[in-house]
Design a protein around this motif. Structure first.
Motif, mmCIF file in Angstrom:
data_model
loop_
_atom_site.group_PDB
_atom_site.id
_atom_site.type_symbol
_atom_site.label_atom_id
_atom_site.label_comp_id
_atom_site.label_asym_id
_atom_site.label_seq_id
_atom_site.Cartn_x
_atom_site.Cartn_y
_atom_site.Cartn_z
ATOM 1 N N LYS A 130 0.850 -1.186 0.000
ATOM 2 C CA LYS A 130 0.000 0.000 0.000
ATOM 3 C C LYS A 130 0.887 1.238 0.000
ATOM 4 O O LYS A 130 2.016 1.218 0.509
ATOM 5 N N ILE A 131 0.372 2.309 -0.570
ATOM 6 C CA ILE A 131 1.104 3.577 -0.627
ATOM 7 C C ILE A 131 0.254 4.650 0.040
ATOM 8 O O ILE A 131 -0.869 4.931 -0.395
ATOM 9 N N GLU A 132 0.787 5.229 1.094
ATOM 10 C CA GLU A 132 0.113 6.343 1.768
ATOM 11 C C GLU A 132 0.758 7.648 1.323
ATOM 12 O O GLU A 132 1.981 7.798 1.372
ATOM 13 N N LEU A 133 -0.067 8.597 0.879
ATOM 14 C CA LEU A 133 0.399 9.931 0.537
ATOM 15 C C LEU A 133 0.001 10.864 1.674
ATOM 16 O O LEU A 133 -1.180 10.967 2.017
ATOM 17 N N PHE A 134 0.981 11.517 2.294
ATOM 18 C CA PHE A 134 0.626 12.449 3.366
ATOM 19 C C PHE A 134 1.456 13.721 3.227
ATOM 20 O O PHE A 134 2.504 13.751 2.574
ATOM 21 N N ASP A 135 0.944 14.796 3.837
ATOM 22 C CA ASP A 135 1.597 16.099 3.718
ATOM 23 C C ASP A 135 2.634 16.286 4.812
ATOM 24 O O ASP A 135 2.893 15.387 5.621
ATOM 25 N N ALA A 136 3.229 17.497 4.836
ATOM 26 C CA ALA A 136 4.313 17.765 5.770
ATOM 27 C C ALA A 136 3.842 17.746 7.224
ATOM 28 O O ALA A 136 4.650 17.563 8.139
ATOM 29 N N ALA A 137 2.527 17.915 7.443
ATOM 30 C CA ALA A 137 1.989 17.877 8.802
ATOM 31 C C ALA A 137 1.654 16.466 9.252
ATOM 32 O O ALA A 137 1.202 16.270 10.390
ATOM 33 N N GLY A 138 1.865 15.461 8.366
ATOM 34 C CA GLY A 138 1.587 14.076 8.716
ATOM 35 C C GLY A 138 0.164 13.645 8.441
ATOM 36 O O GLY A 138 -0.239 12.534 8.816
ATOM 37 N N GLN A 139 -0.624 14.496 7.757
ATOM 38 C CA GLN A 139 -2.017 14.175 7.444
ATOM 39 C C GLN A 139 -2.080 13.311 6.173
ATOM 40 O O GLN A 139 -1.555 13.693 5.124
ATOM 41 N N VAL A 140 -2.704 12.139 6.291
ATOM 42 C CA VAL A 140 -2.839 11.263 5.130
ATOM 43 C C VAL A 140 -3.836 11.866 4.153
ATOM 44 O O VAL A 140 -4.977 12.180 4.512
#
Length: 456
Positions: free
Chosen positions: A401-411
């Protein structure tokens, strides 16, 4: 009567060569005269006793011999891809005419920016230009004879970036002598061959530039290149196609017109378990060996050349841009085949993915019997990008699986690519996201990897 015959003979000679431009000869007796409409040279009753010949002229001591103002060069065109150039400026320059007698064997001629492709009714080259080199492809071997004039100034201008250069001398040139004084040279390599000159890694398998061939040159700054004059002692270098004669345990090689050079320094080889006689192959995601080299001396730097897919053929015969570079090692002494996982020098423009005219260098080498958790390699390119990324992996776990999240750690998004061919690329369209830094977390039961990406 004898005096009258001599006068008649001189009149006959003058009349026969009136308005003909004759050349001076080497003679111990005779003379030379030039008038308004007449040039005359003669010898007096002297037989031909010696001939002096060079690459461009023949002189005889004795009676005059004919002299040709024009030079001829035979271009040996092999089947497949190769590089071609001329050291004469042809009288008949049209490329359609040059190759008209060989059209059944000829396929394509291309410079860096132009092409003659008769089967597609394309001709943007027009006339042959001796100041550039060409890539050529043929179905079968054939020879082309170019007749023309000597090039008066064998100097070419090299621009920053990639150049395709001709060899403007009939006697070839030493690569080190030609390029050693030029600070802007990055790499010189054959067209559709494995030989190269890479001074930054102290690699020189090329040695000589051969007349009739063409070579790729990568420059970090523009410079001028001047070929030295040929001397009497200079030996001509035969213009033949470079062939890798090493034993290839996998499949037939396809030498195409674009390639990716991969260096490995001696300390990297010595620190690994590679042995003399080991053959390193570089493989496409489809399992095709598209380049290989043999370890002959662990104390020397080596280069491995990976070849691109040939777009003129329907079958896949090399790498596509973005394919992950995968390696295997064959050990002839035992018949053993091992997987090789490489770490890369990040200062070079390309790491583990194929690029046309790409450059990579191995920083580390690990051998094993197959891909394992610690040896899974993933690359994201281009990075940064405007939002379109490609994820390449040497091994794709079926349930990853691939999780994309931002710099704040939000998926932001979850992807499940499923089973994919090992070494293939997955396109990720993230153009809907604003500019910034994001992360891809690759998750499987046995491993986790995180890749930083930047959208601009």
């Amino acid at each position: 009567m004898k005096k009258l015959m001599v006068v008649m003979f001189v009149v006959f000679v003058v009349g026969a060569i009136h308005q003909v431009s004759a050349q001076q000869v080497v003679a111990s007796a005779g003379g030379y005269y030039t008038g308004e409409n007449l040039t005359l040279s003669w010898t007096l009753g002297e037989p031909v006793i010696e001939t002096f010949s060079g690459s461009n002229v023949i002189l005889t001591q004795g009676f005059q011999q004919p002299y040709s103002f024009y030079l001829s060069q035979v271009l040996n065109i092999p089947a497949g891809w190769s590089g071609v150039s001329s050291y004469v400026d042809p009288l008949n320059k049209g490329v359609e005419g040059i190759f008209s007698d060989y059209i059944s064997d000829f396929i394509l001629l291309a410079s860096m920016n132009e092409m003659y492709f008769p089967s597609q009714s394309i001709n943007t080259i027009g006339n042959w230009n001796y100041a550039t080199g060409y890539k050529i492809k043929a179905d079968n071997n054939f020879d082309v004879t170019l007749t023309g004039t000597k090039i008066s100034s064998p100097t070419i201008e090299l621009s920053e970036g990639w150049n395709l250069i001709p060899v403007l001398t009939s006697c070839g040139a030493s690569v080190e002598e030609l390029f050693s004084g030029m600070t802007g040279v990055n790499i010189v390599k054959e067209v559709a061959g494995v030989k190269l000159y890479w001074p930054g890694f102290n690699i020189n398998t090329l040695q000589e530039l051969a007349p009739g061939k063409a070579y790729f040159v990568l420059m970090t700054s523009p410079e001028y290149l001047t070929y030295p004059a040929c001397s009497k002692s200079t030996q001509q270098t035969p213009a033949s196609l470079s062939v890798n004669h090493q034993f290839n345990p996998w499949n037939e090689q396809h030498f195409t017109s674009a390639s990716h050079a991969i260096a490995a320094q001696a300390e990297v080889i010595s620190a690994s378990s590679l042995m003399i006689g080991d053959i390193i192959g570089v493989f496409t995601p489809d399992g095709l060996c598209a380049g290989f080299t043999e370890i002959t001396n662990p104390g020397k730097n080596i280069a491995l050349v990976a070849f691109a897919d040939d777009e003129t053929t329907p079958e896949k015969d090399g790498f596509e841009v973005g394919d992950l570079l995968q390696y295997k090692v064959f050990r002839p002494g035992t018949g053993e085949e091992l997987d090789l996982v490489a770490g890369y020098d990040l200062t070079l423009p390309n790491q583990g993915t194929f690029a046309q005219q790409g450059l990579s260098a191995m920083k580390s080498v690990n051998l094993s019997g197959g891909a394992s958790t610690g040896q899974i390699s993933a690359e994201v390119f281009p990075n940064p990008s405007s939002g379109i990324f490609n994820l390449s992996m040497n091994y794709w776990p079926e349930n990853m699986k691939i999780e994309l999240f931002d710099a704040a750690g939000q998926v932001i998004k979850l992807l499940e690519p499923g089973q994919r061919p090992n070494g293939s690329s997955l396109e990720l369209n993230l153009s809907f996201l604003p500019d910034g830094v994001y992360f891809l977390k690759l998750i499987d039961q046995t491993f986790i990897q995180t890749k930083k990406i930047v959208i601009r």
